[in-house]
Design a protein around this motif. Structure first.
Motif, mmCIF file in Angstrom:
data_model
loop_
_atom_site.group_PDB
_atom_site.id
_atom_site.type_symbol
_atom_site.label_atom_id
_atom_site.label_comp_id
_atom_site.label_asym_id
_atom_site.label_seq_id
_atom_site.Cartn_x
_atom_site.Cartn_y
_atom_site.Cartn_z
ATOM 1 N N THR A 3 0.860 -1.182 0.000
ATOM 2 C CA THR A 3 0.000 0.000 0.000
ATOM 3 C C THR A 3 0.898 1.234 0.000
ATOM 4 O O THR A 3 1.984 1.216 0.566
ATOM 5 C CB THR A 3 -0.929 0.027 1.225
ATOM 6 N N LYS A 4 0.448 2.301 -0.686
ATOM 7 C CA LYS A 4 1.242 3.527 -0.771
ATOM 8 C C LYS A 4 0.590 4.620 0.065
ATOM 9 O O LYS A 4 -0.639 4.689 0.157
ATOM 10 C CB LYS A 4 1.356 3.995 -2.227
ATOM 11 N N HIS A 5 1.448 5.437 0.664
ATOM 12 C CA HIS A 5 0.974 6.481 1.571
ATOM 13 C C HIS A 5 1.771 7.758 1.352
ATOM 14 O O HIS A 5 2.848 7.738 0.782
ATOM 15 C CB HIS A 5 1.138 6.036 3.028
ATOM 16 N N TYR A 6 1.243 8.868 1.844
ATOM 17 C CA TYR A 6 1.985 10.124 1.871
ATOM 18 C C TYR A 6 1.517 10.911 3.088
ATOM 19 O O TYR A 6 0.420 10.673 3.610
ATOM 20 C CB TYR A 6 1.784 10.936 0.580
ATOM 21 N N ALA A 10 0.017 19.905 4.661
ATOM 22 C CA ALA A 10 -0.697 20.910 5.453
ATOM 23 C C ALA A 10 -0.909 20.467 6.905
ATOM 24 O O ALA A 10 -0.535 21.180 7.836
ATOM 25 C CB ALA A 10 -2.033 21.233 4.790
ATOM 26 N N CYS A 11 -1.492 19.296 7.112
ATOM 27 C CA CYS A 11 -1.847 18.885 8.485
ATOM 28 C C CYS A 11 -0.964 17.752 9.012
ATOM 29 O O CYS A 11 -1.095 17.351 10.163
ATOM 30 C CB CYS A 11 -3.318 18.483 8.551
ATOM 31 N N HIS A 12 -0.056 17.232 8.173
ATOM 32 C CA HIS A 12 0.889 16.171 8.547
ATOM 33 C C HIS A 12 0.228 14.849 8.930
ATOM 34 O O HIS A 12 0.819 14.031 9.624
ATOM 35 C CB HIS A 12 1.845 16.649 9.651
ATOM 36 N N GLU A 13 -1.004 14.668 8.476
ATOM 37 C CA GLU A 13 -1.675 13.379 8.685
ATOM 38 C C GLU A 13 -1.314 12.449 7.521
ATOM 39 O O GLU A 13 -1.081 12.906 6.404
ATOM 40 C CB GLU A 13 -3.202 13.561 8.727
ATOM 41 N N GLU A 14 -1.293 11.157 7.808
ATOM 42 C CA GLU A 14 -0.955 10.193 6.773
ATOM 43 C C GLU A 14 -2.188 9.838 5.947
ATOM 44 O O GLU A 14 -3.265 9.625 6.500
ATOM 45 C CB GLU A 14 -0.382 8.939 7.429
ATOM 46 N N VAL A 37 -2.934 15.937 -4.916
ATOM 47 C CA VAL A 37 -3.638 15.104 -3.933
ATOM 48 C C VAL A 37 -4.560 15.977 -3.082
ATOM 49 O O VAL A 37 -4.305 17.162 -2.903
ATOM 50 C CB VAL A 37 -2.652 14.349 -3.000
ATOM 51 N N THR A 38 -5.612 15.360 -2.597
ATOM 52 C CA THR A 38 -6.502 16.040 -1.663
ATOM 53 C C THR A 38 -6.520 15.235 -0.371
ATOM 54 O O THR A 38 -6.833 14.044 -0.373
ATOM 55 C CB THR A 38 -7.925 16.167 -2.257
ATOM 56 N N CYS A 39 -6.136 15.884 0.709
ATOM 57 C CA CYS A 39 -6.047 15.220 2.009
ATOM 58 C C CYS A 39 -7.443 14.860 2.503
ATOM 59 O O CYS A 39 -8.359 15.677 2.429
ATOM 60 C CB CYS A 39 -5.362 16.150 2.995
ATOM 61 N N LYS A 40 -7.591 13.635 3.007
ATOM 62 C CA LYS A 40 -8.911 13.240 3.499
ATOM 63 C C LYS A 40 -9.133 13.698 4.947
ATOM 64 O O LYS A 40 -10.227 13.589 5.473
ATOM 65 C CB LYS A 40 -9.116 11.739 3.347
ATOM 66 N N PRO A 50 6.852 12.530 -6.204
ATOM 67 C CA PRO A 50 6.859 11.061 -6.074
ATOM 68 C C PRO A 50 7.695 10.552 -4.889
ATOM 69 O O PRO A 50 7.376 9.515 -4.298
ATOM 70 C CB PRO A 50 7.443 10.585 -7.405
ATOM 71 N N ASN A 51 8.755 11.310 -4.515
ATOM 72 C CA ASN A 51 9.569 10.898 -3.365
ATOM 73 C C ASN A 51 8.818 11.004 -2.044
ATOM 74 O O ASN A 51 9.237 10.432 -1.043
ATOM 75 C CB ASN A 51 10.846 11.746 -3.282
ATOM 76 N N ASP A 52 7.732 11.762 -2.027
ATOM 77 C CA ASP A 52 6.934 11.893 -0.800
ATOM 78 C C ASP A 52 6.010 10.694 -0.578
ATOM 79 O O ASP A 52 5.444 10.530 0.501
ATOM 80 C CB ASP A 52 6.083 13.171 -0.859
ATOM 81 N N VAL A 53 5.868 9.891 -1.636
ATOM 82 C CA VAL A 53 5.023 8.703 -1.522
ATOM 83 C C VAL A 53 5.882 7.560 -0.990
ATOM 84 O O VAL A 53 6.995 7.352 -1.459
ATOM 85 C CB VAL A 53 4.392 8.320 -2.889
ATOM 86 N N PHE A 54 5.395 6.867 0.017
ATOM 87 C CA PHE A 54 6.149 5.733 0.561
ATOM 88 C C PHE A 54 5.263 4.495 0.661
ATOM 89 O O PHE A 54 4.044 4.596 0.744
ATOM 90 C CB PHE A 54 6.786 6.069 1.917
ATOM 91 N N ALA A 55 5.922 3.343 0.626
ATOM 92 C CA ALA A 55 5.203 2.063 0.609
ATOM 93 C C ALA A 55 5.217 1.419 1.984
ATOM 94 O O ALA A 55 6.152 1.586 2.763
ATOM 95 C CB ALA A 55 5.839 1.126 -0.409
ATOM 96 N N LYS A 56 4.152 0.686 2.275
ATOM 97 C CA LYS A 56 4.073 -0.131 3.485
ATOM 98 C C LYS A 56 3.643 -1.524 3.058
ATOM 99 O O LYS A 56 2.839 -1.653 2.134
ATOM 100 C CB LYS A 56 3.015 0.441 4.428
ATOM 101 N N PRO A 57 4.167 -2.556 3.724
ATOM 102 C CA PRO A 57 3.716 -3.902 3.358
ATOM 103 C C PRO A 57 2.229 -4.051 3.638
ATOM 104 O O PRO A 57 1.742 -3.591 4.665
ATOM 105 C CB PRO A 57 4.559 -4.824 4.229
#
Ligand SMILES: [Zn+2]
Length: 115
Positions: A3-6, A10-14, A37-40, A50-57
């Protein structure tokens, strides 16, 4: 299948970022250097690199494999074929290890930022 996350600038939420790419090069090719992107959480619309996007198993593939092997595992165990059932127990863990490797590979490669 990671799964990919960022993290929202603005609010530093994942946030979850839905994509099937396996590395950041592929992500940049598909979405470009600025991904809108639009923060939920705060509903702010921003652009991320793209470097701000990170993967999690992802936990889903090992869980699916565990469910799929559960029935043959019980049958083999009842038949007394302990060796085969032990091999099946290892399957979800092997899938989990592959997930972690895929996430490490994704996070380990950063795109060179152009000035
Ligand atoms: Zn936010």
């Amino acid at each position: 299948m990671t799964t990919k996350h960022y993290t929202c600038p603005a609010c530093h939420e994942e946030n979850r970022y839905k994509t099937f790419v396996t590395d950041r090069v592929e992500l940049e090719r598909a979405q470009g250097e600025a991904i809108r992107v639009t923060c939920k959480h705060c509903h702010e619309s921003r652009t991320i690199h793209p470097n701000d996007v990170f993967a999690k198993p992802s936990l889903l593939p090992p869980v699916i494999v565990a469910i799929v092997v559960a029935i043959p595992l019980i049958i083999l165990f009842r038949l007394g074929w302990i060796v085969f059932s032990v091999a099946l127990i290892g399957a979800p863990f092997a899938v989990w290890a592959a997930q972690q490797q895929a996430a490490t590979r994704f996070n380990g490669y950063r795109i060179r930022e152009r000035q």
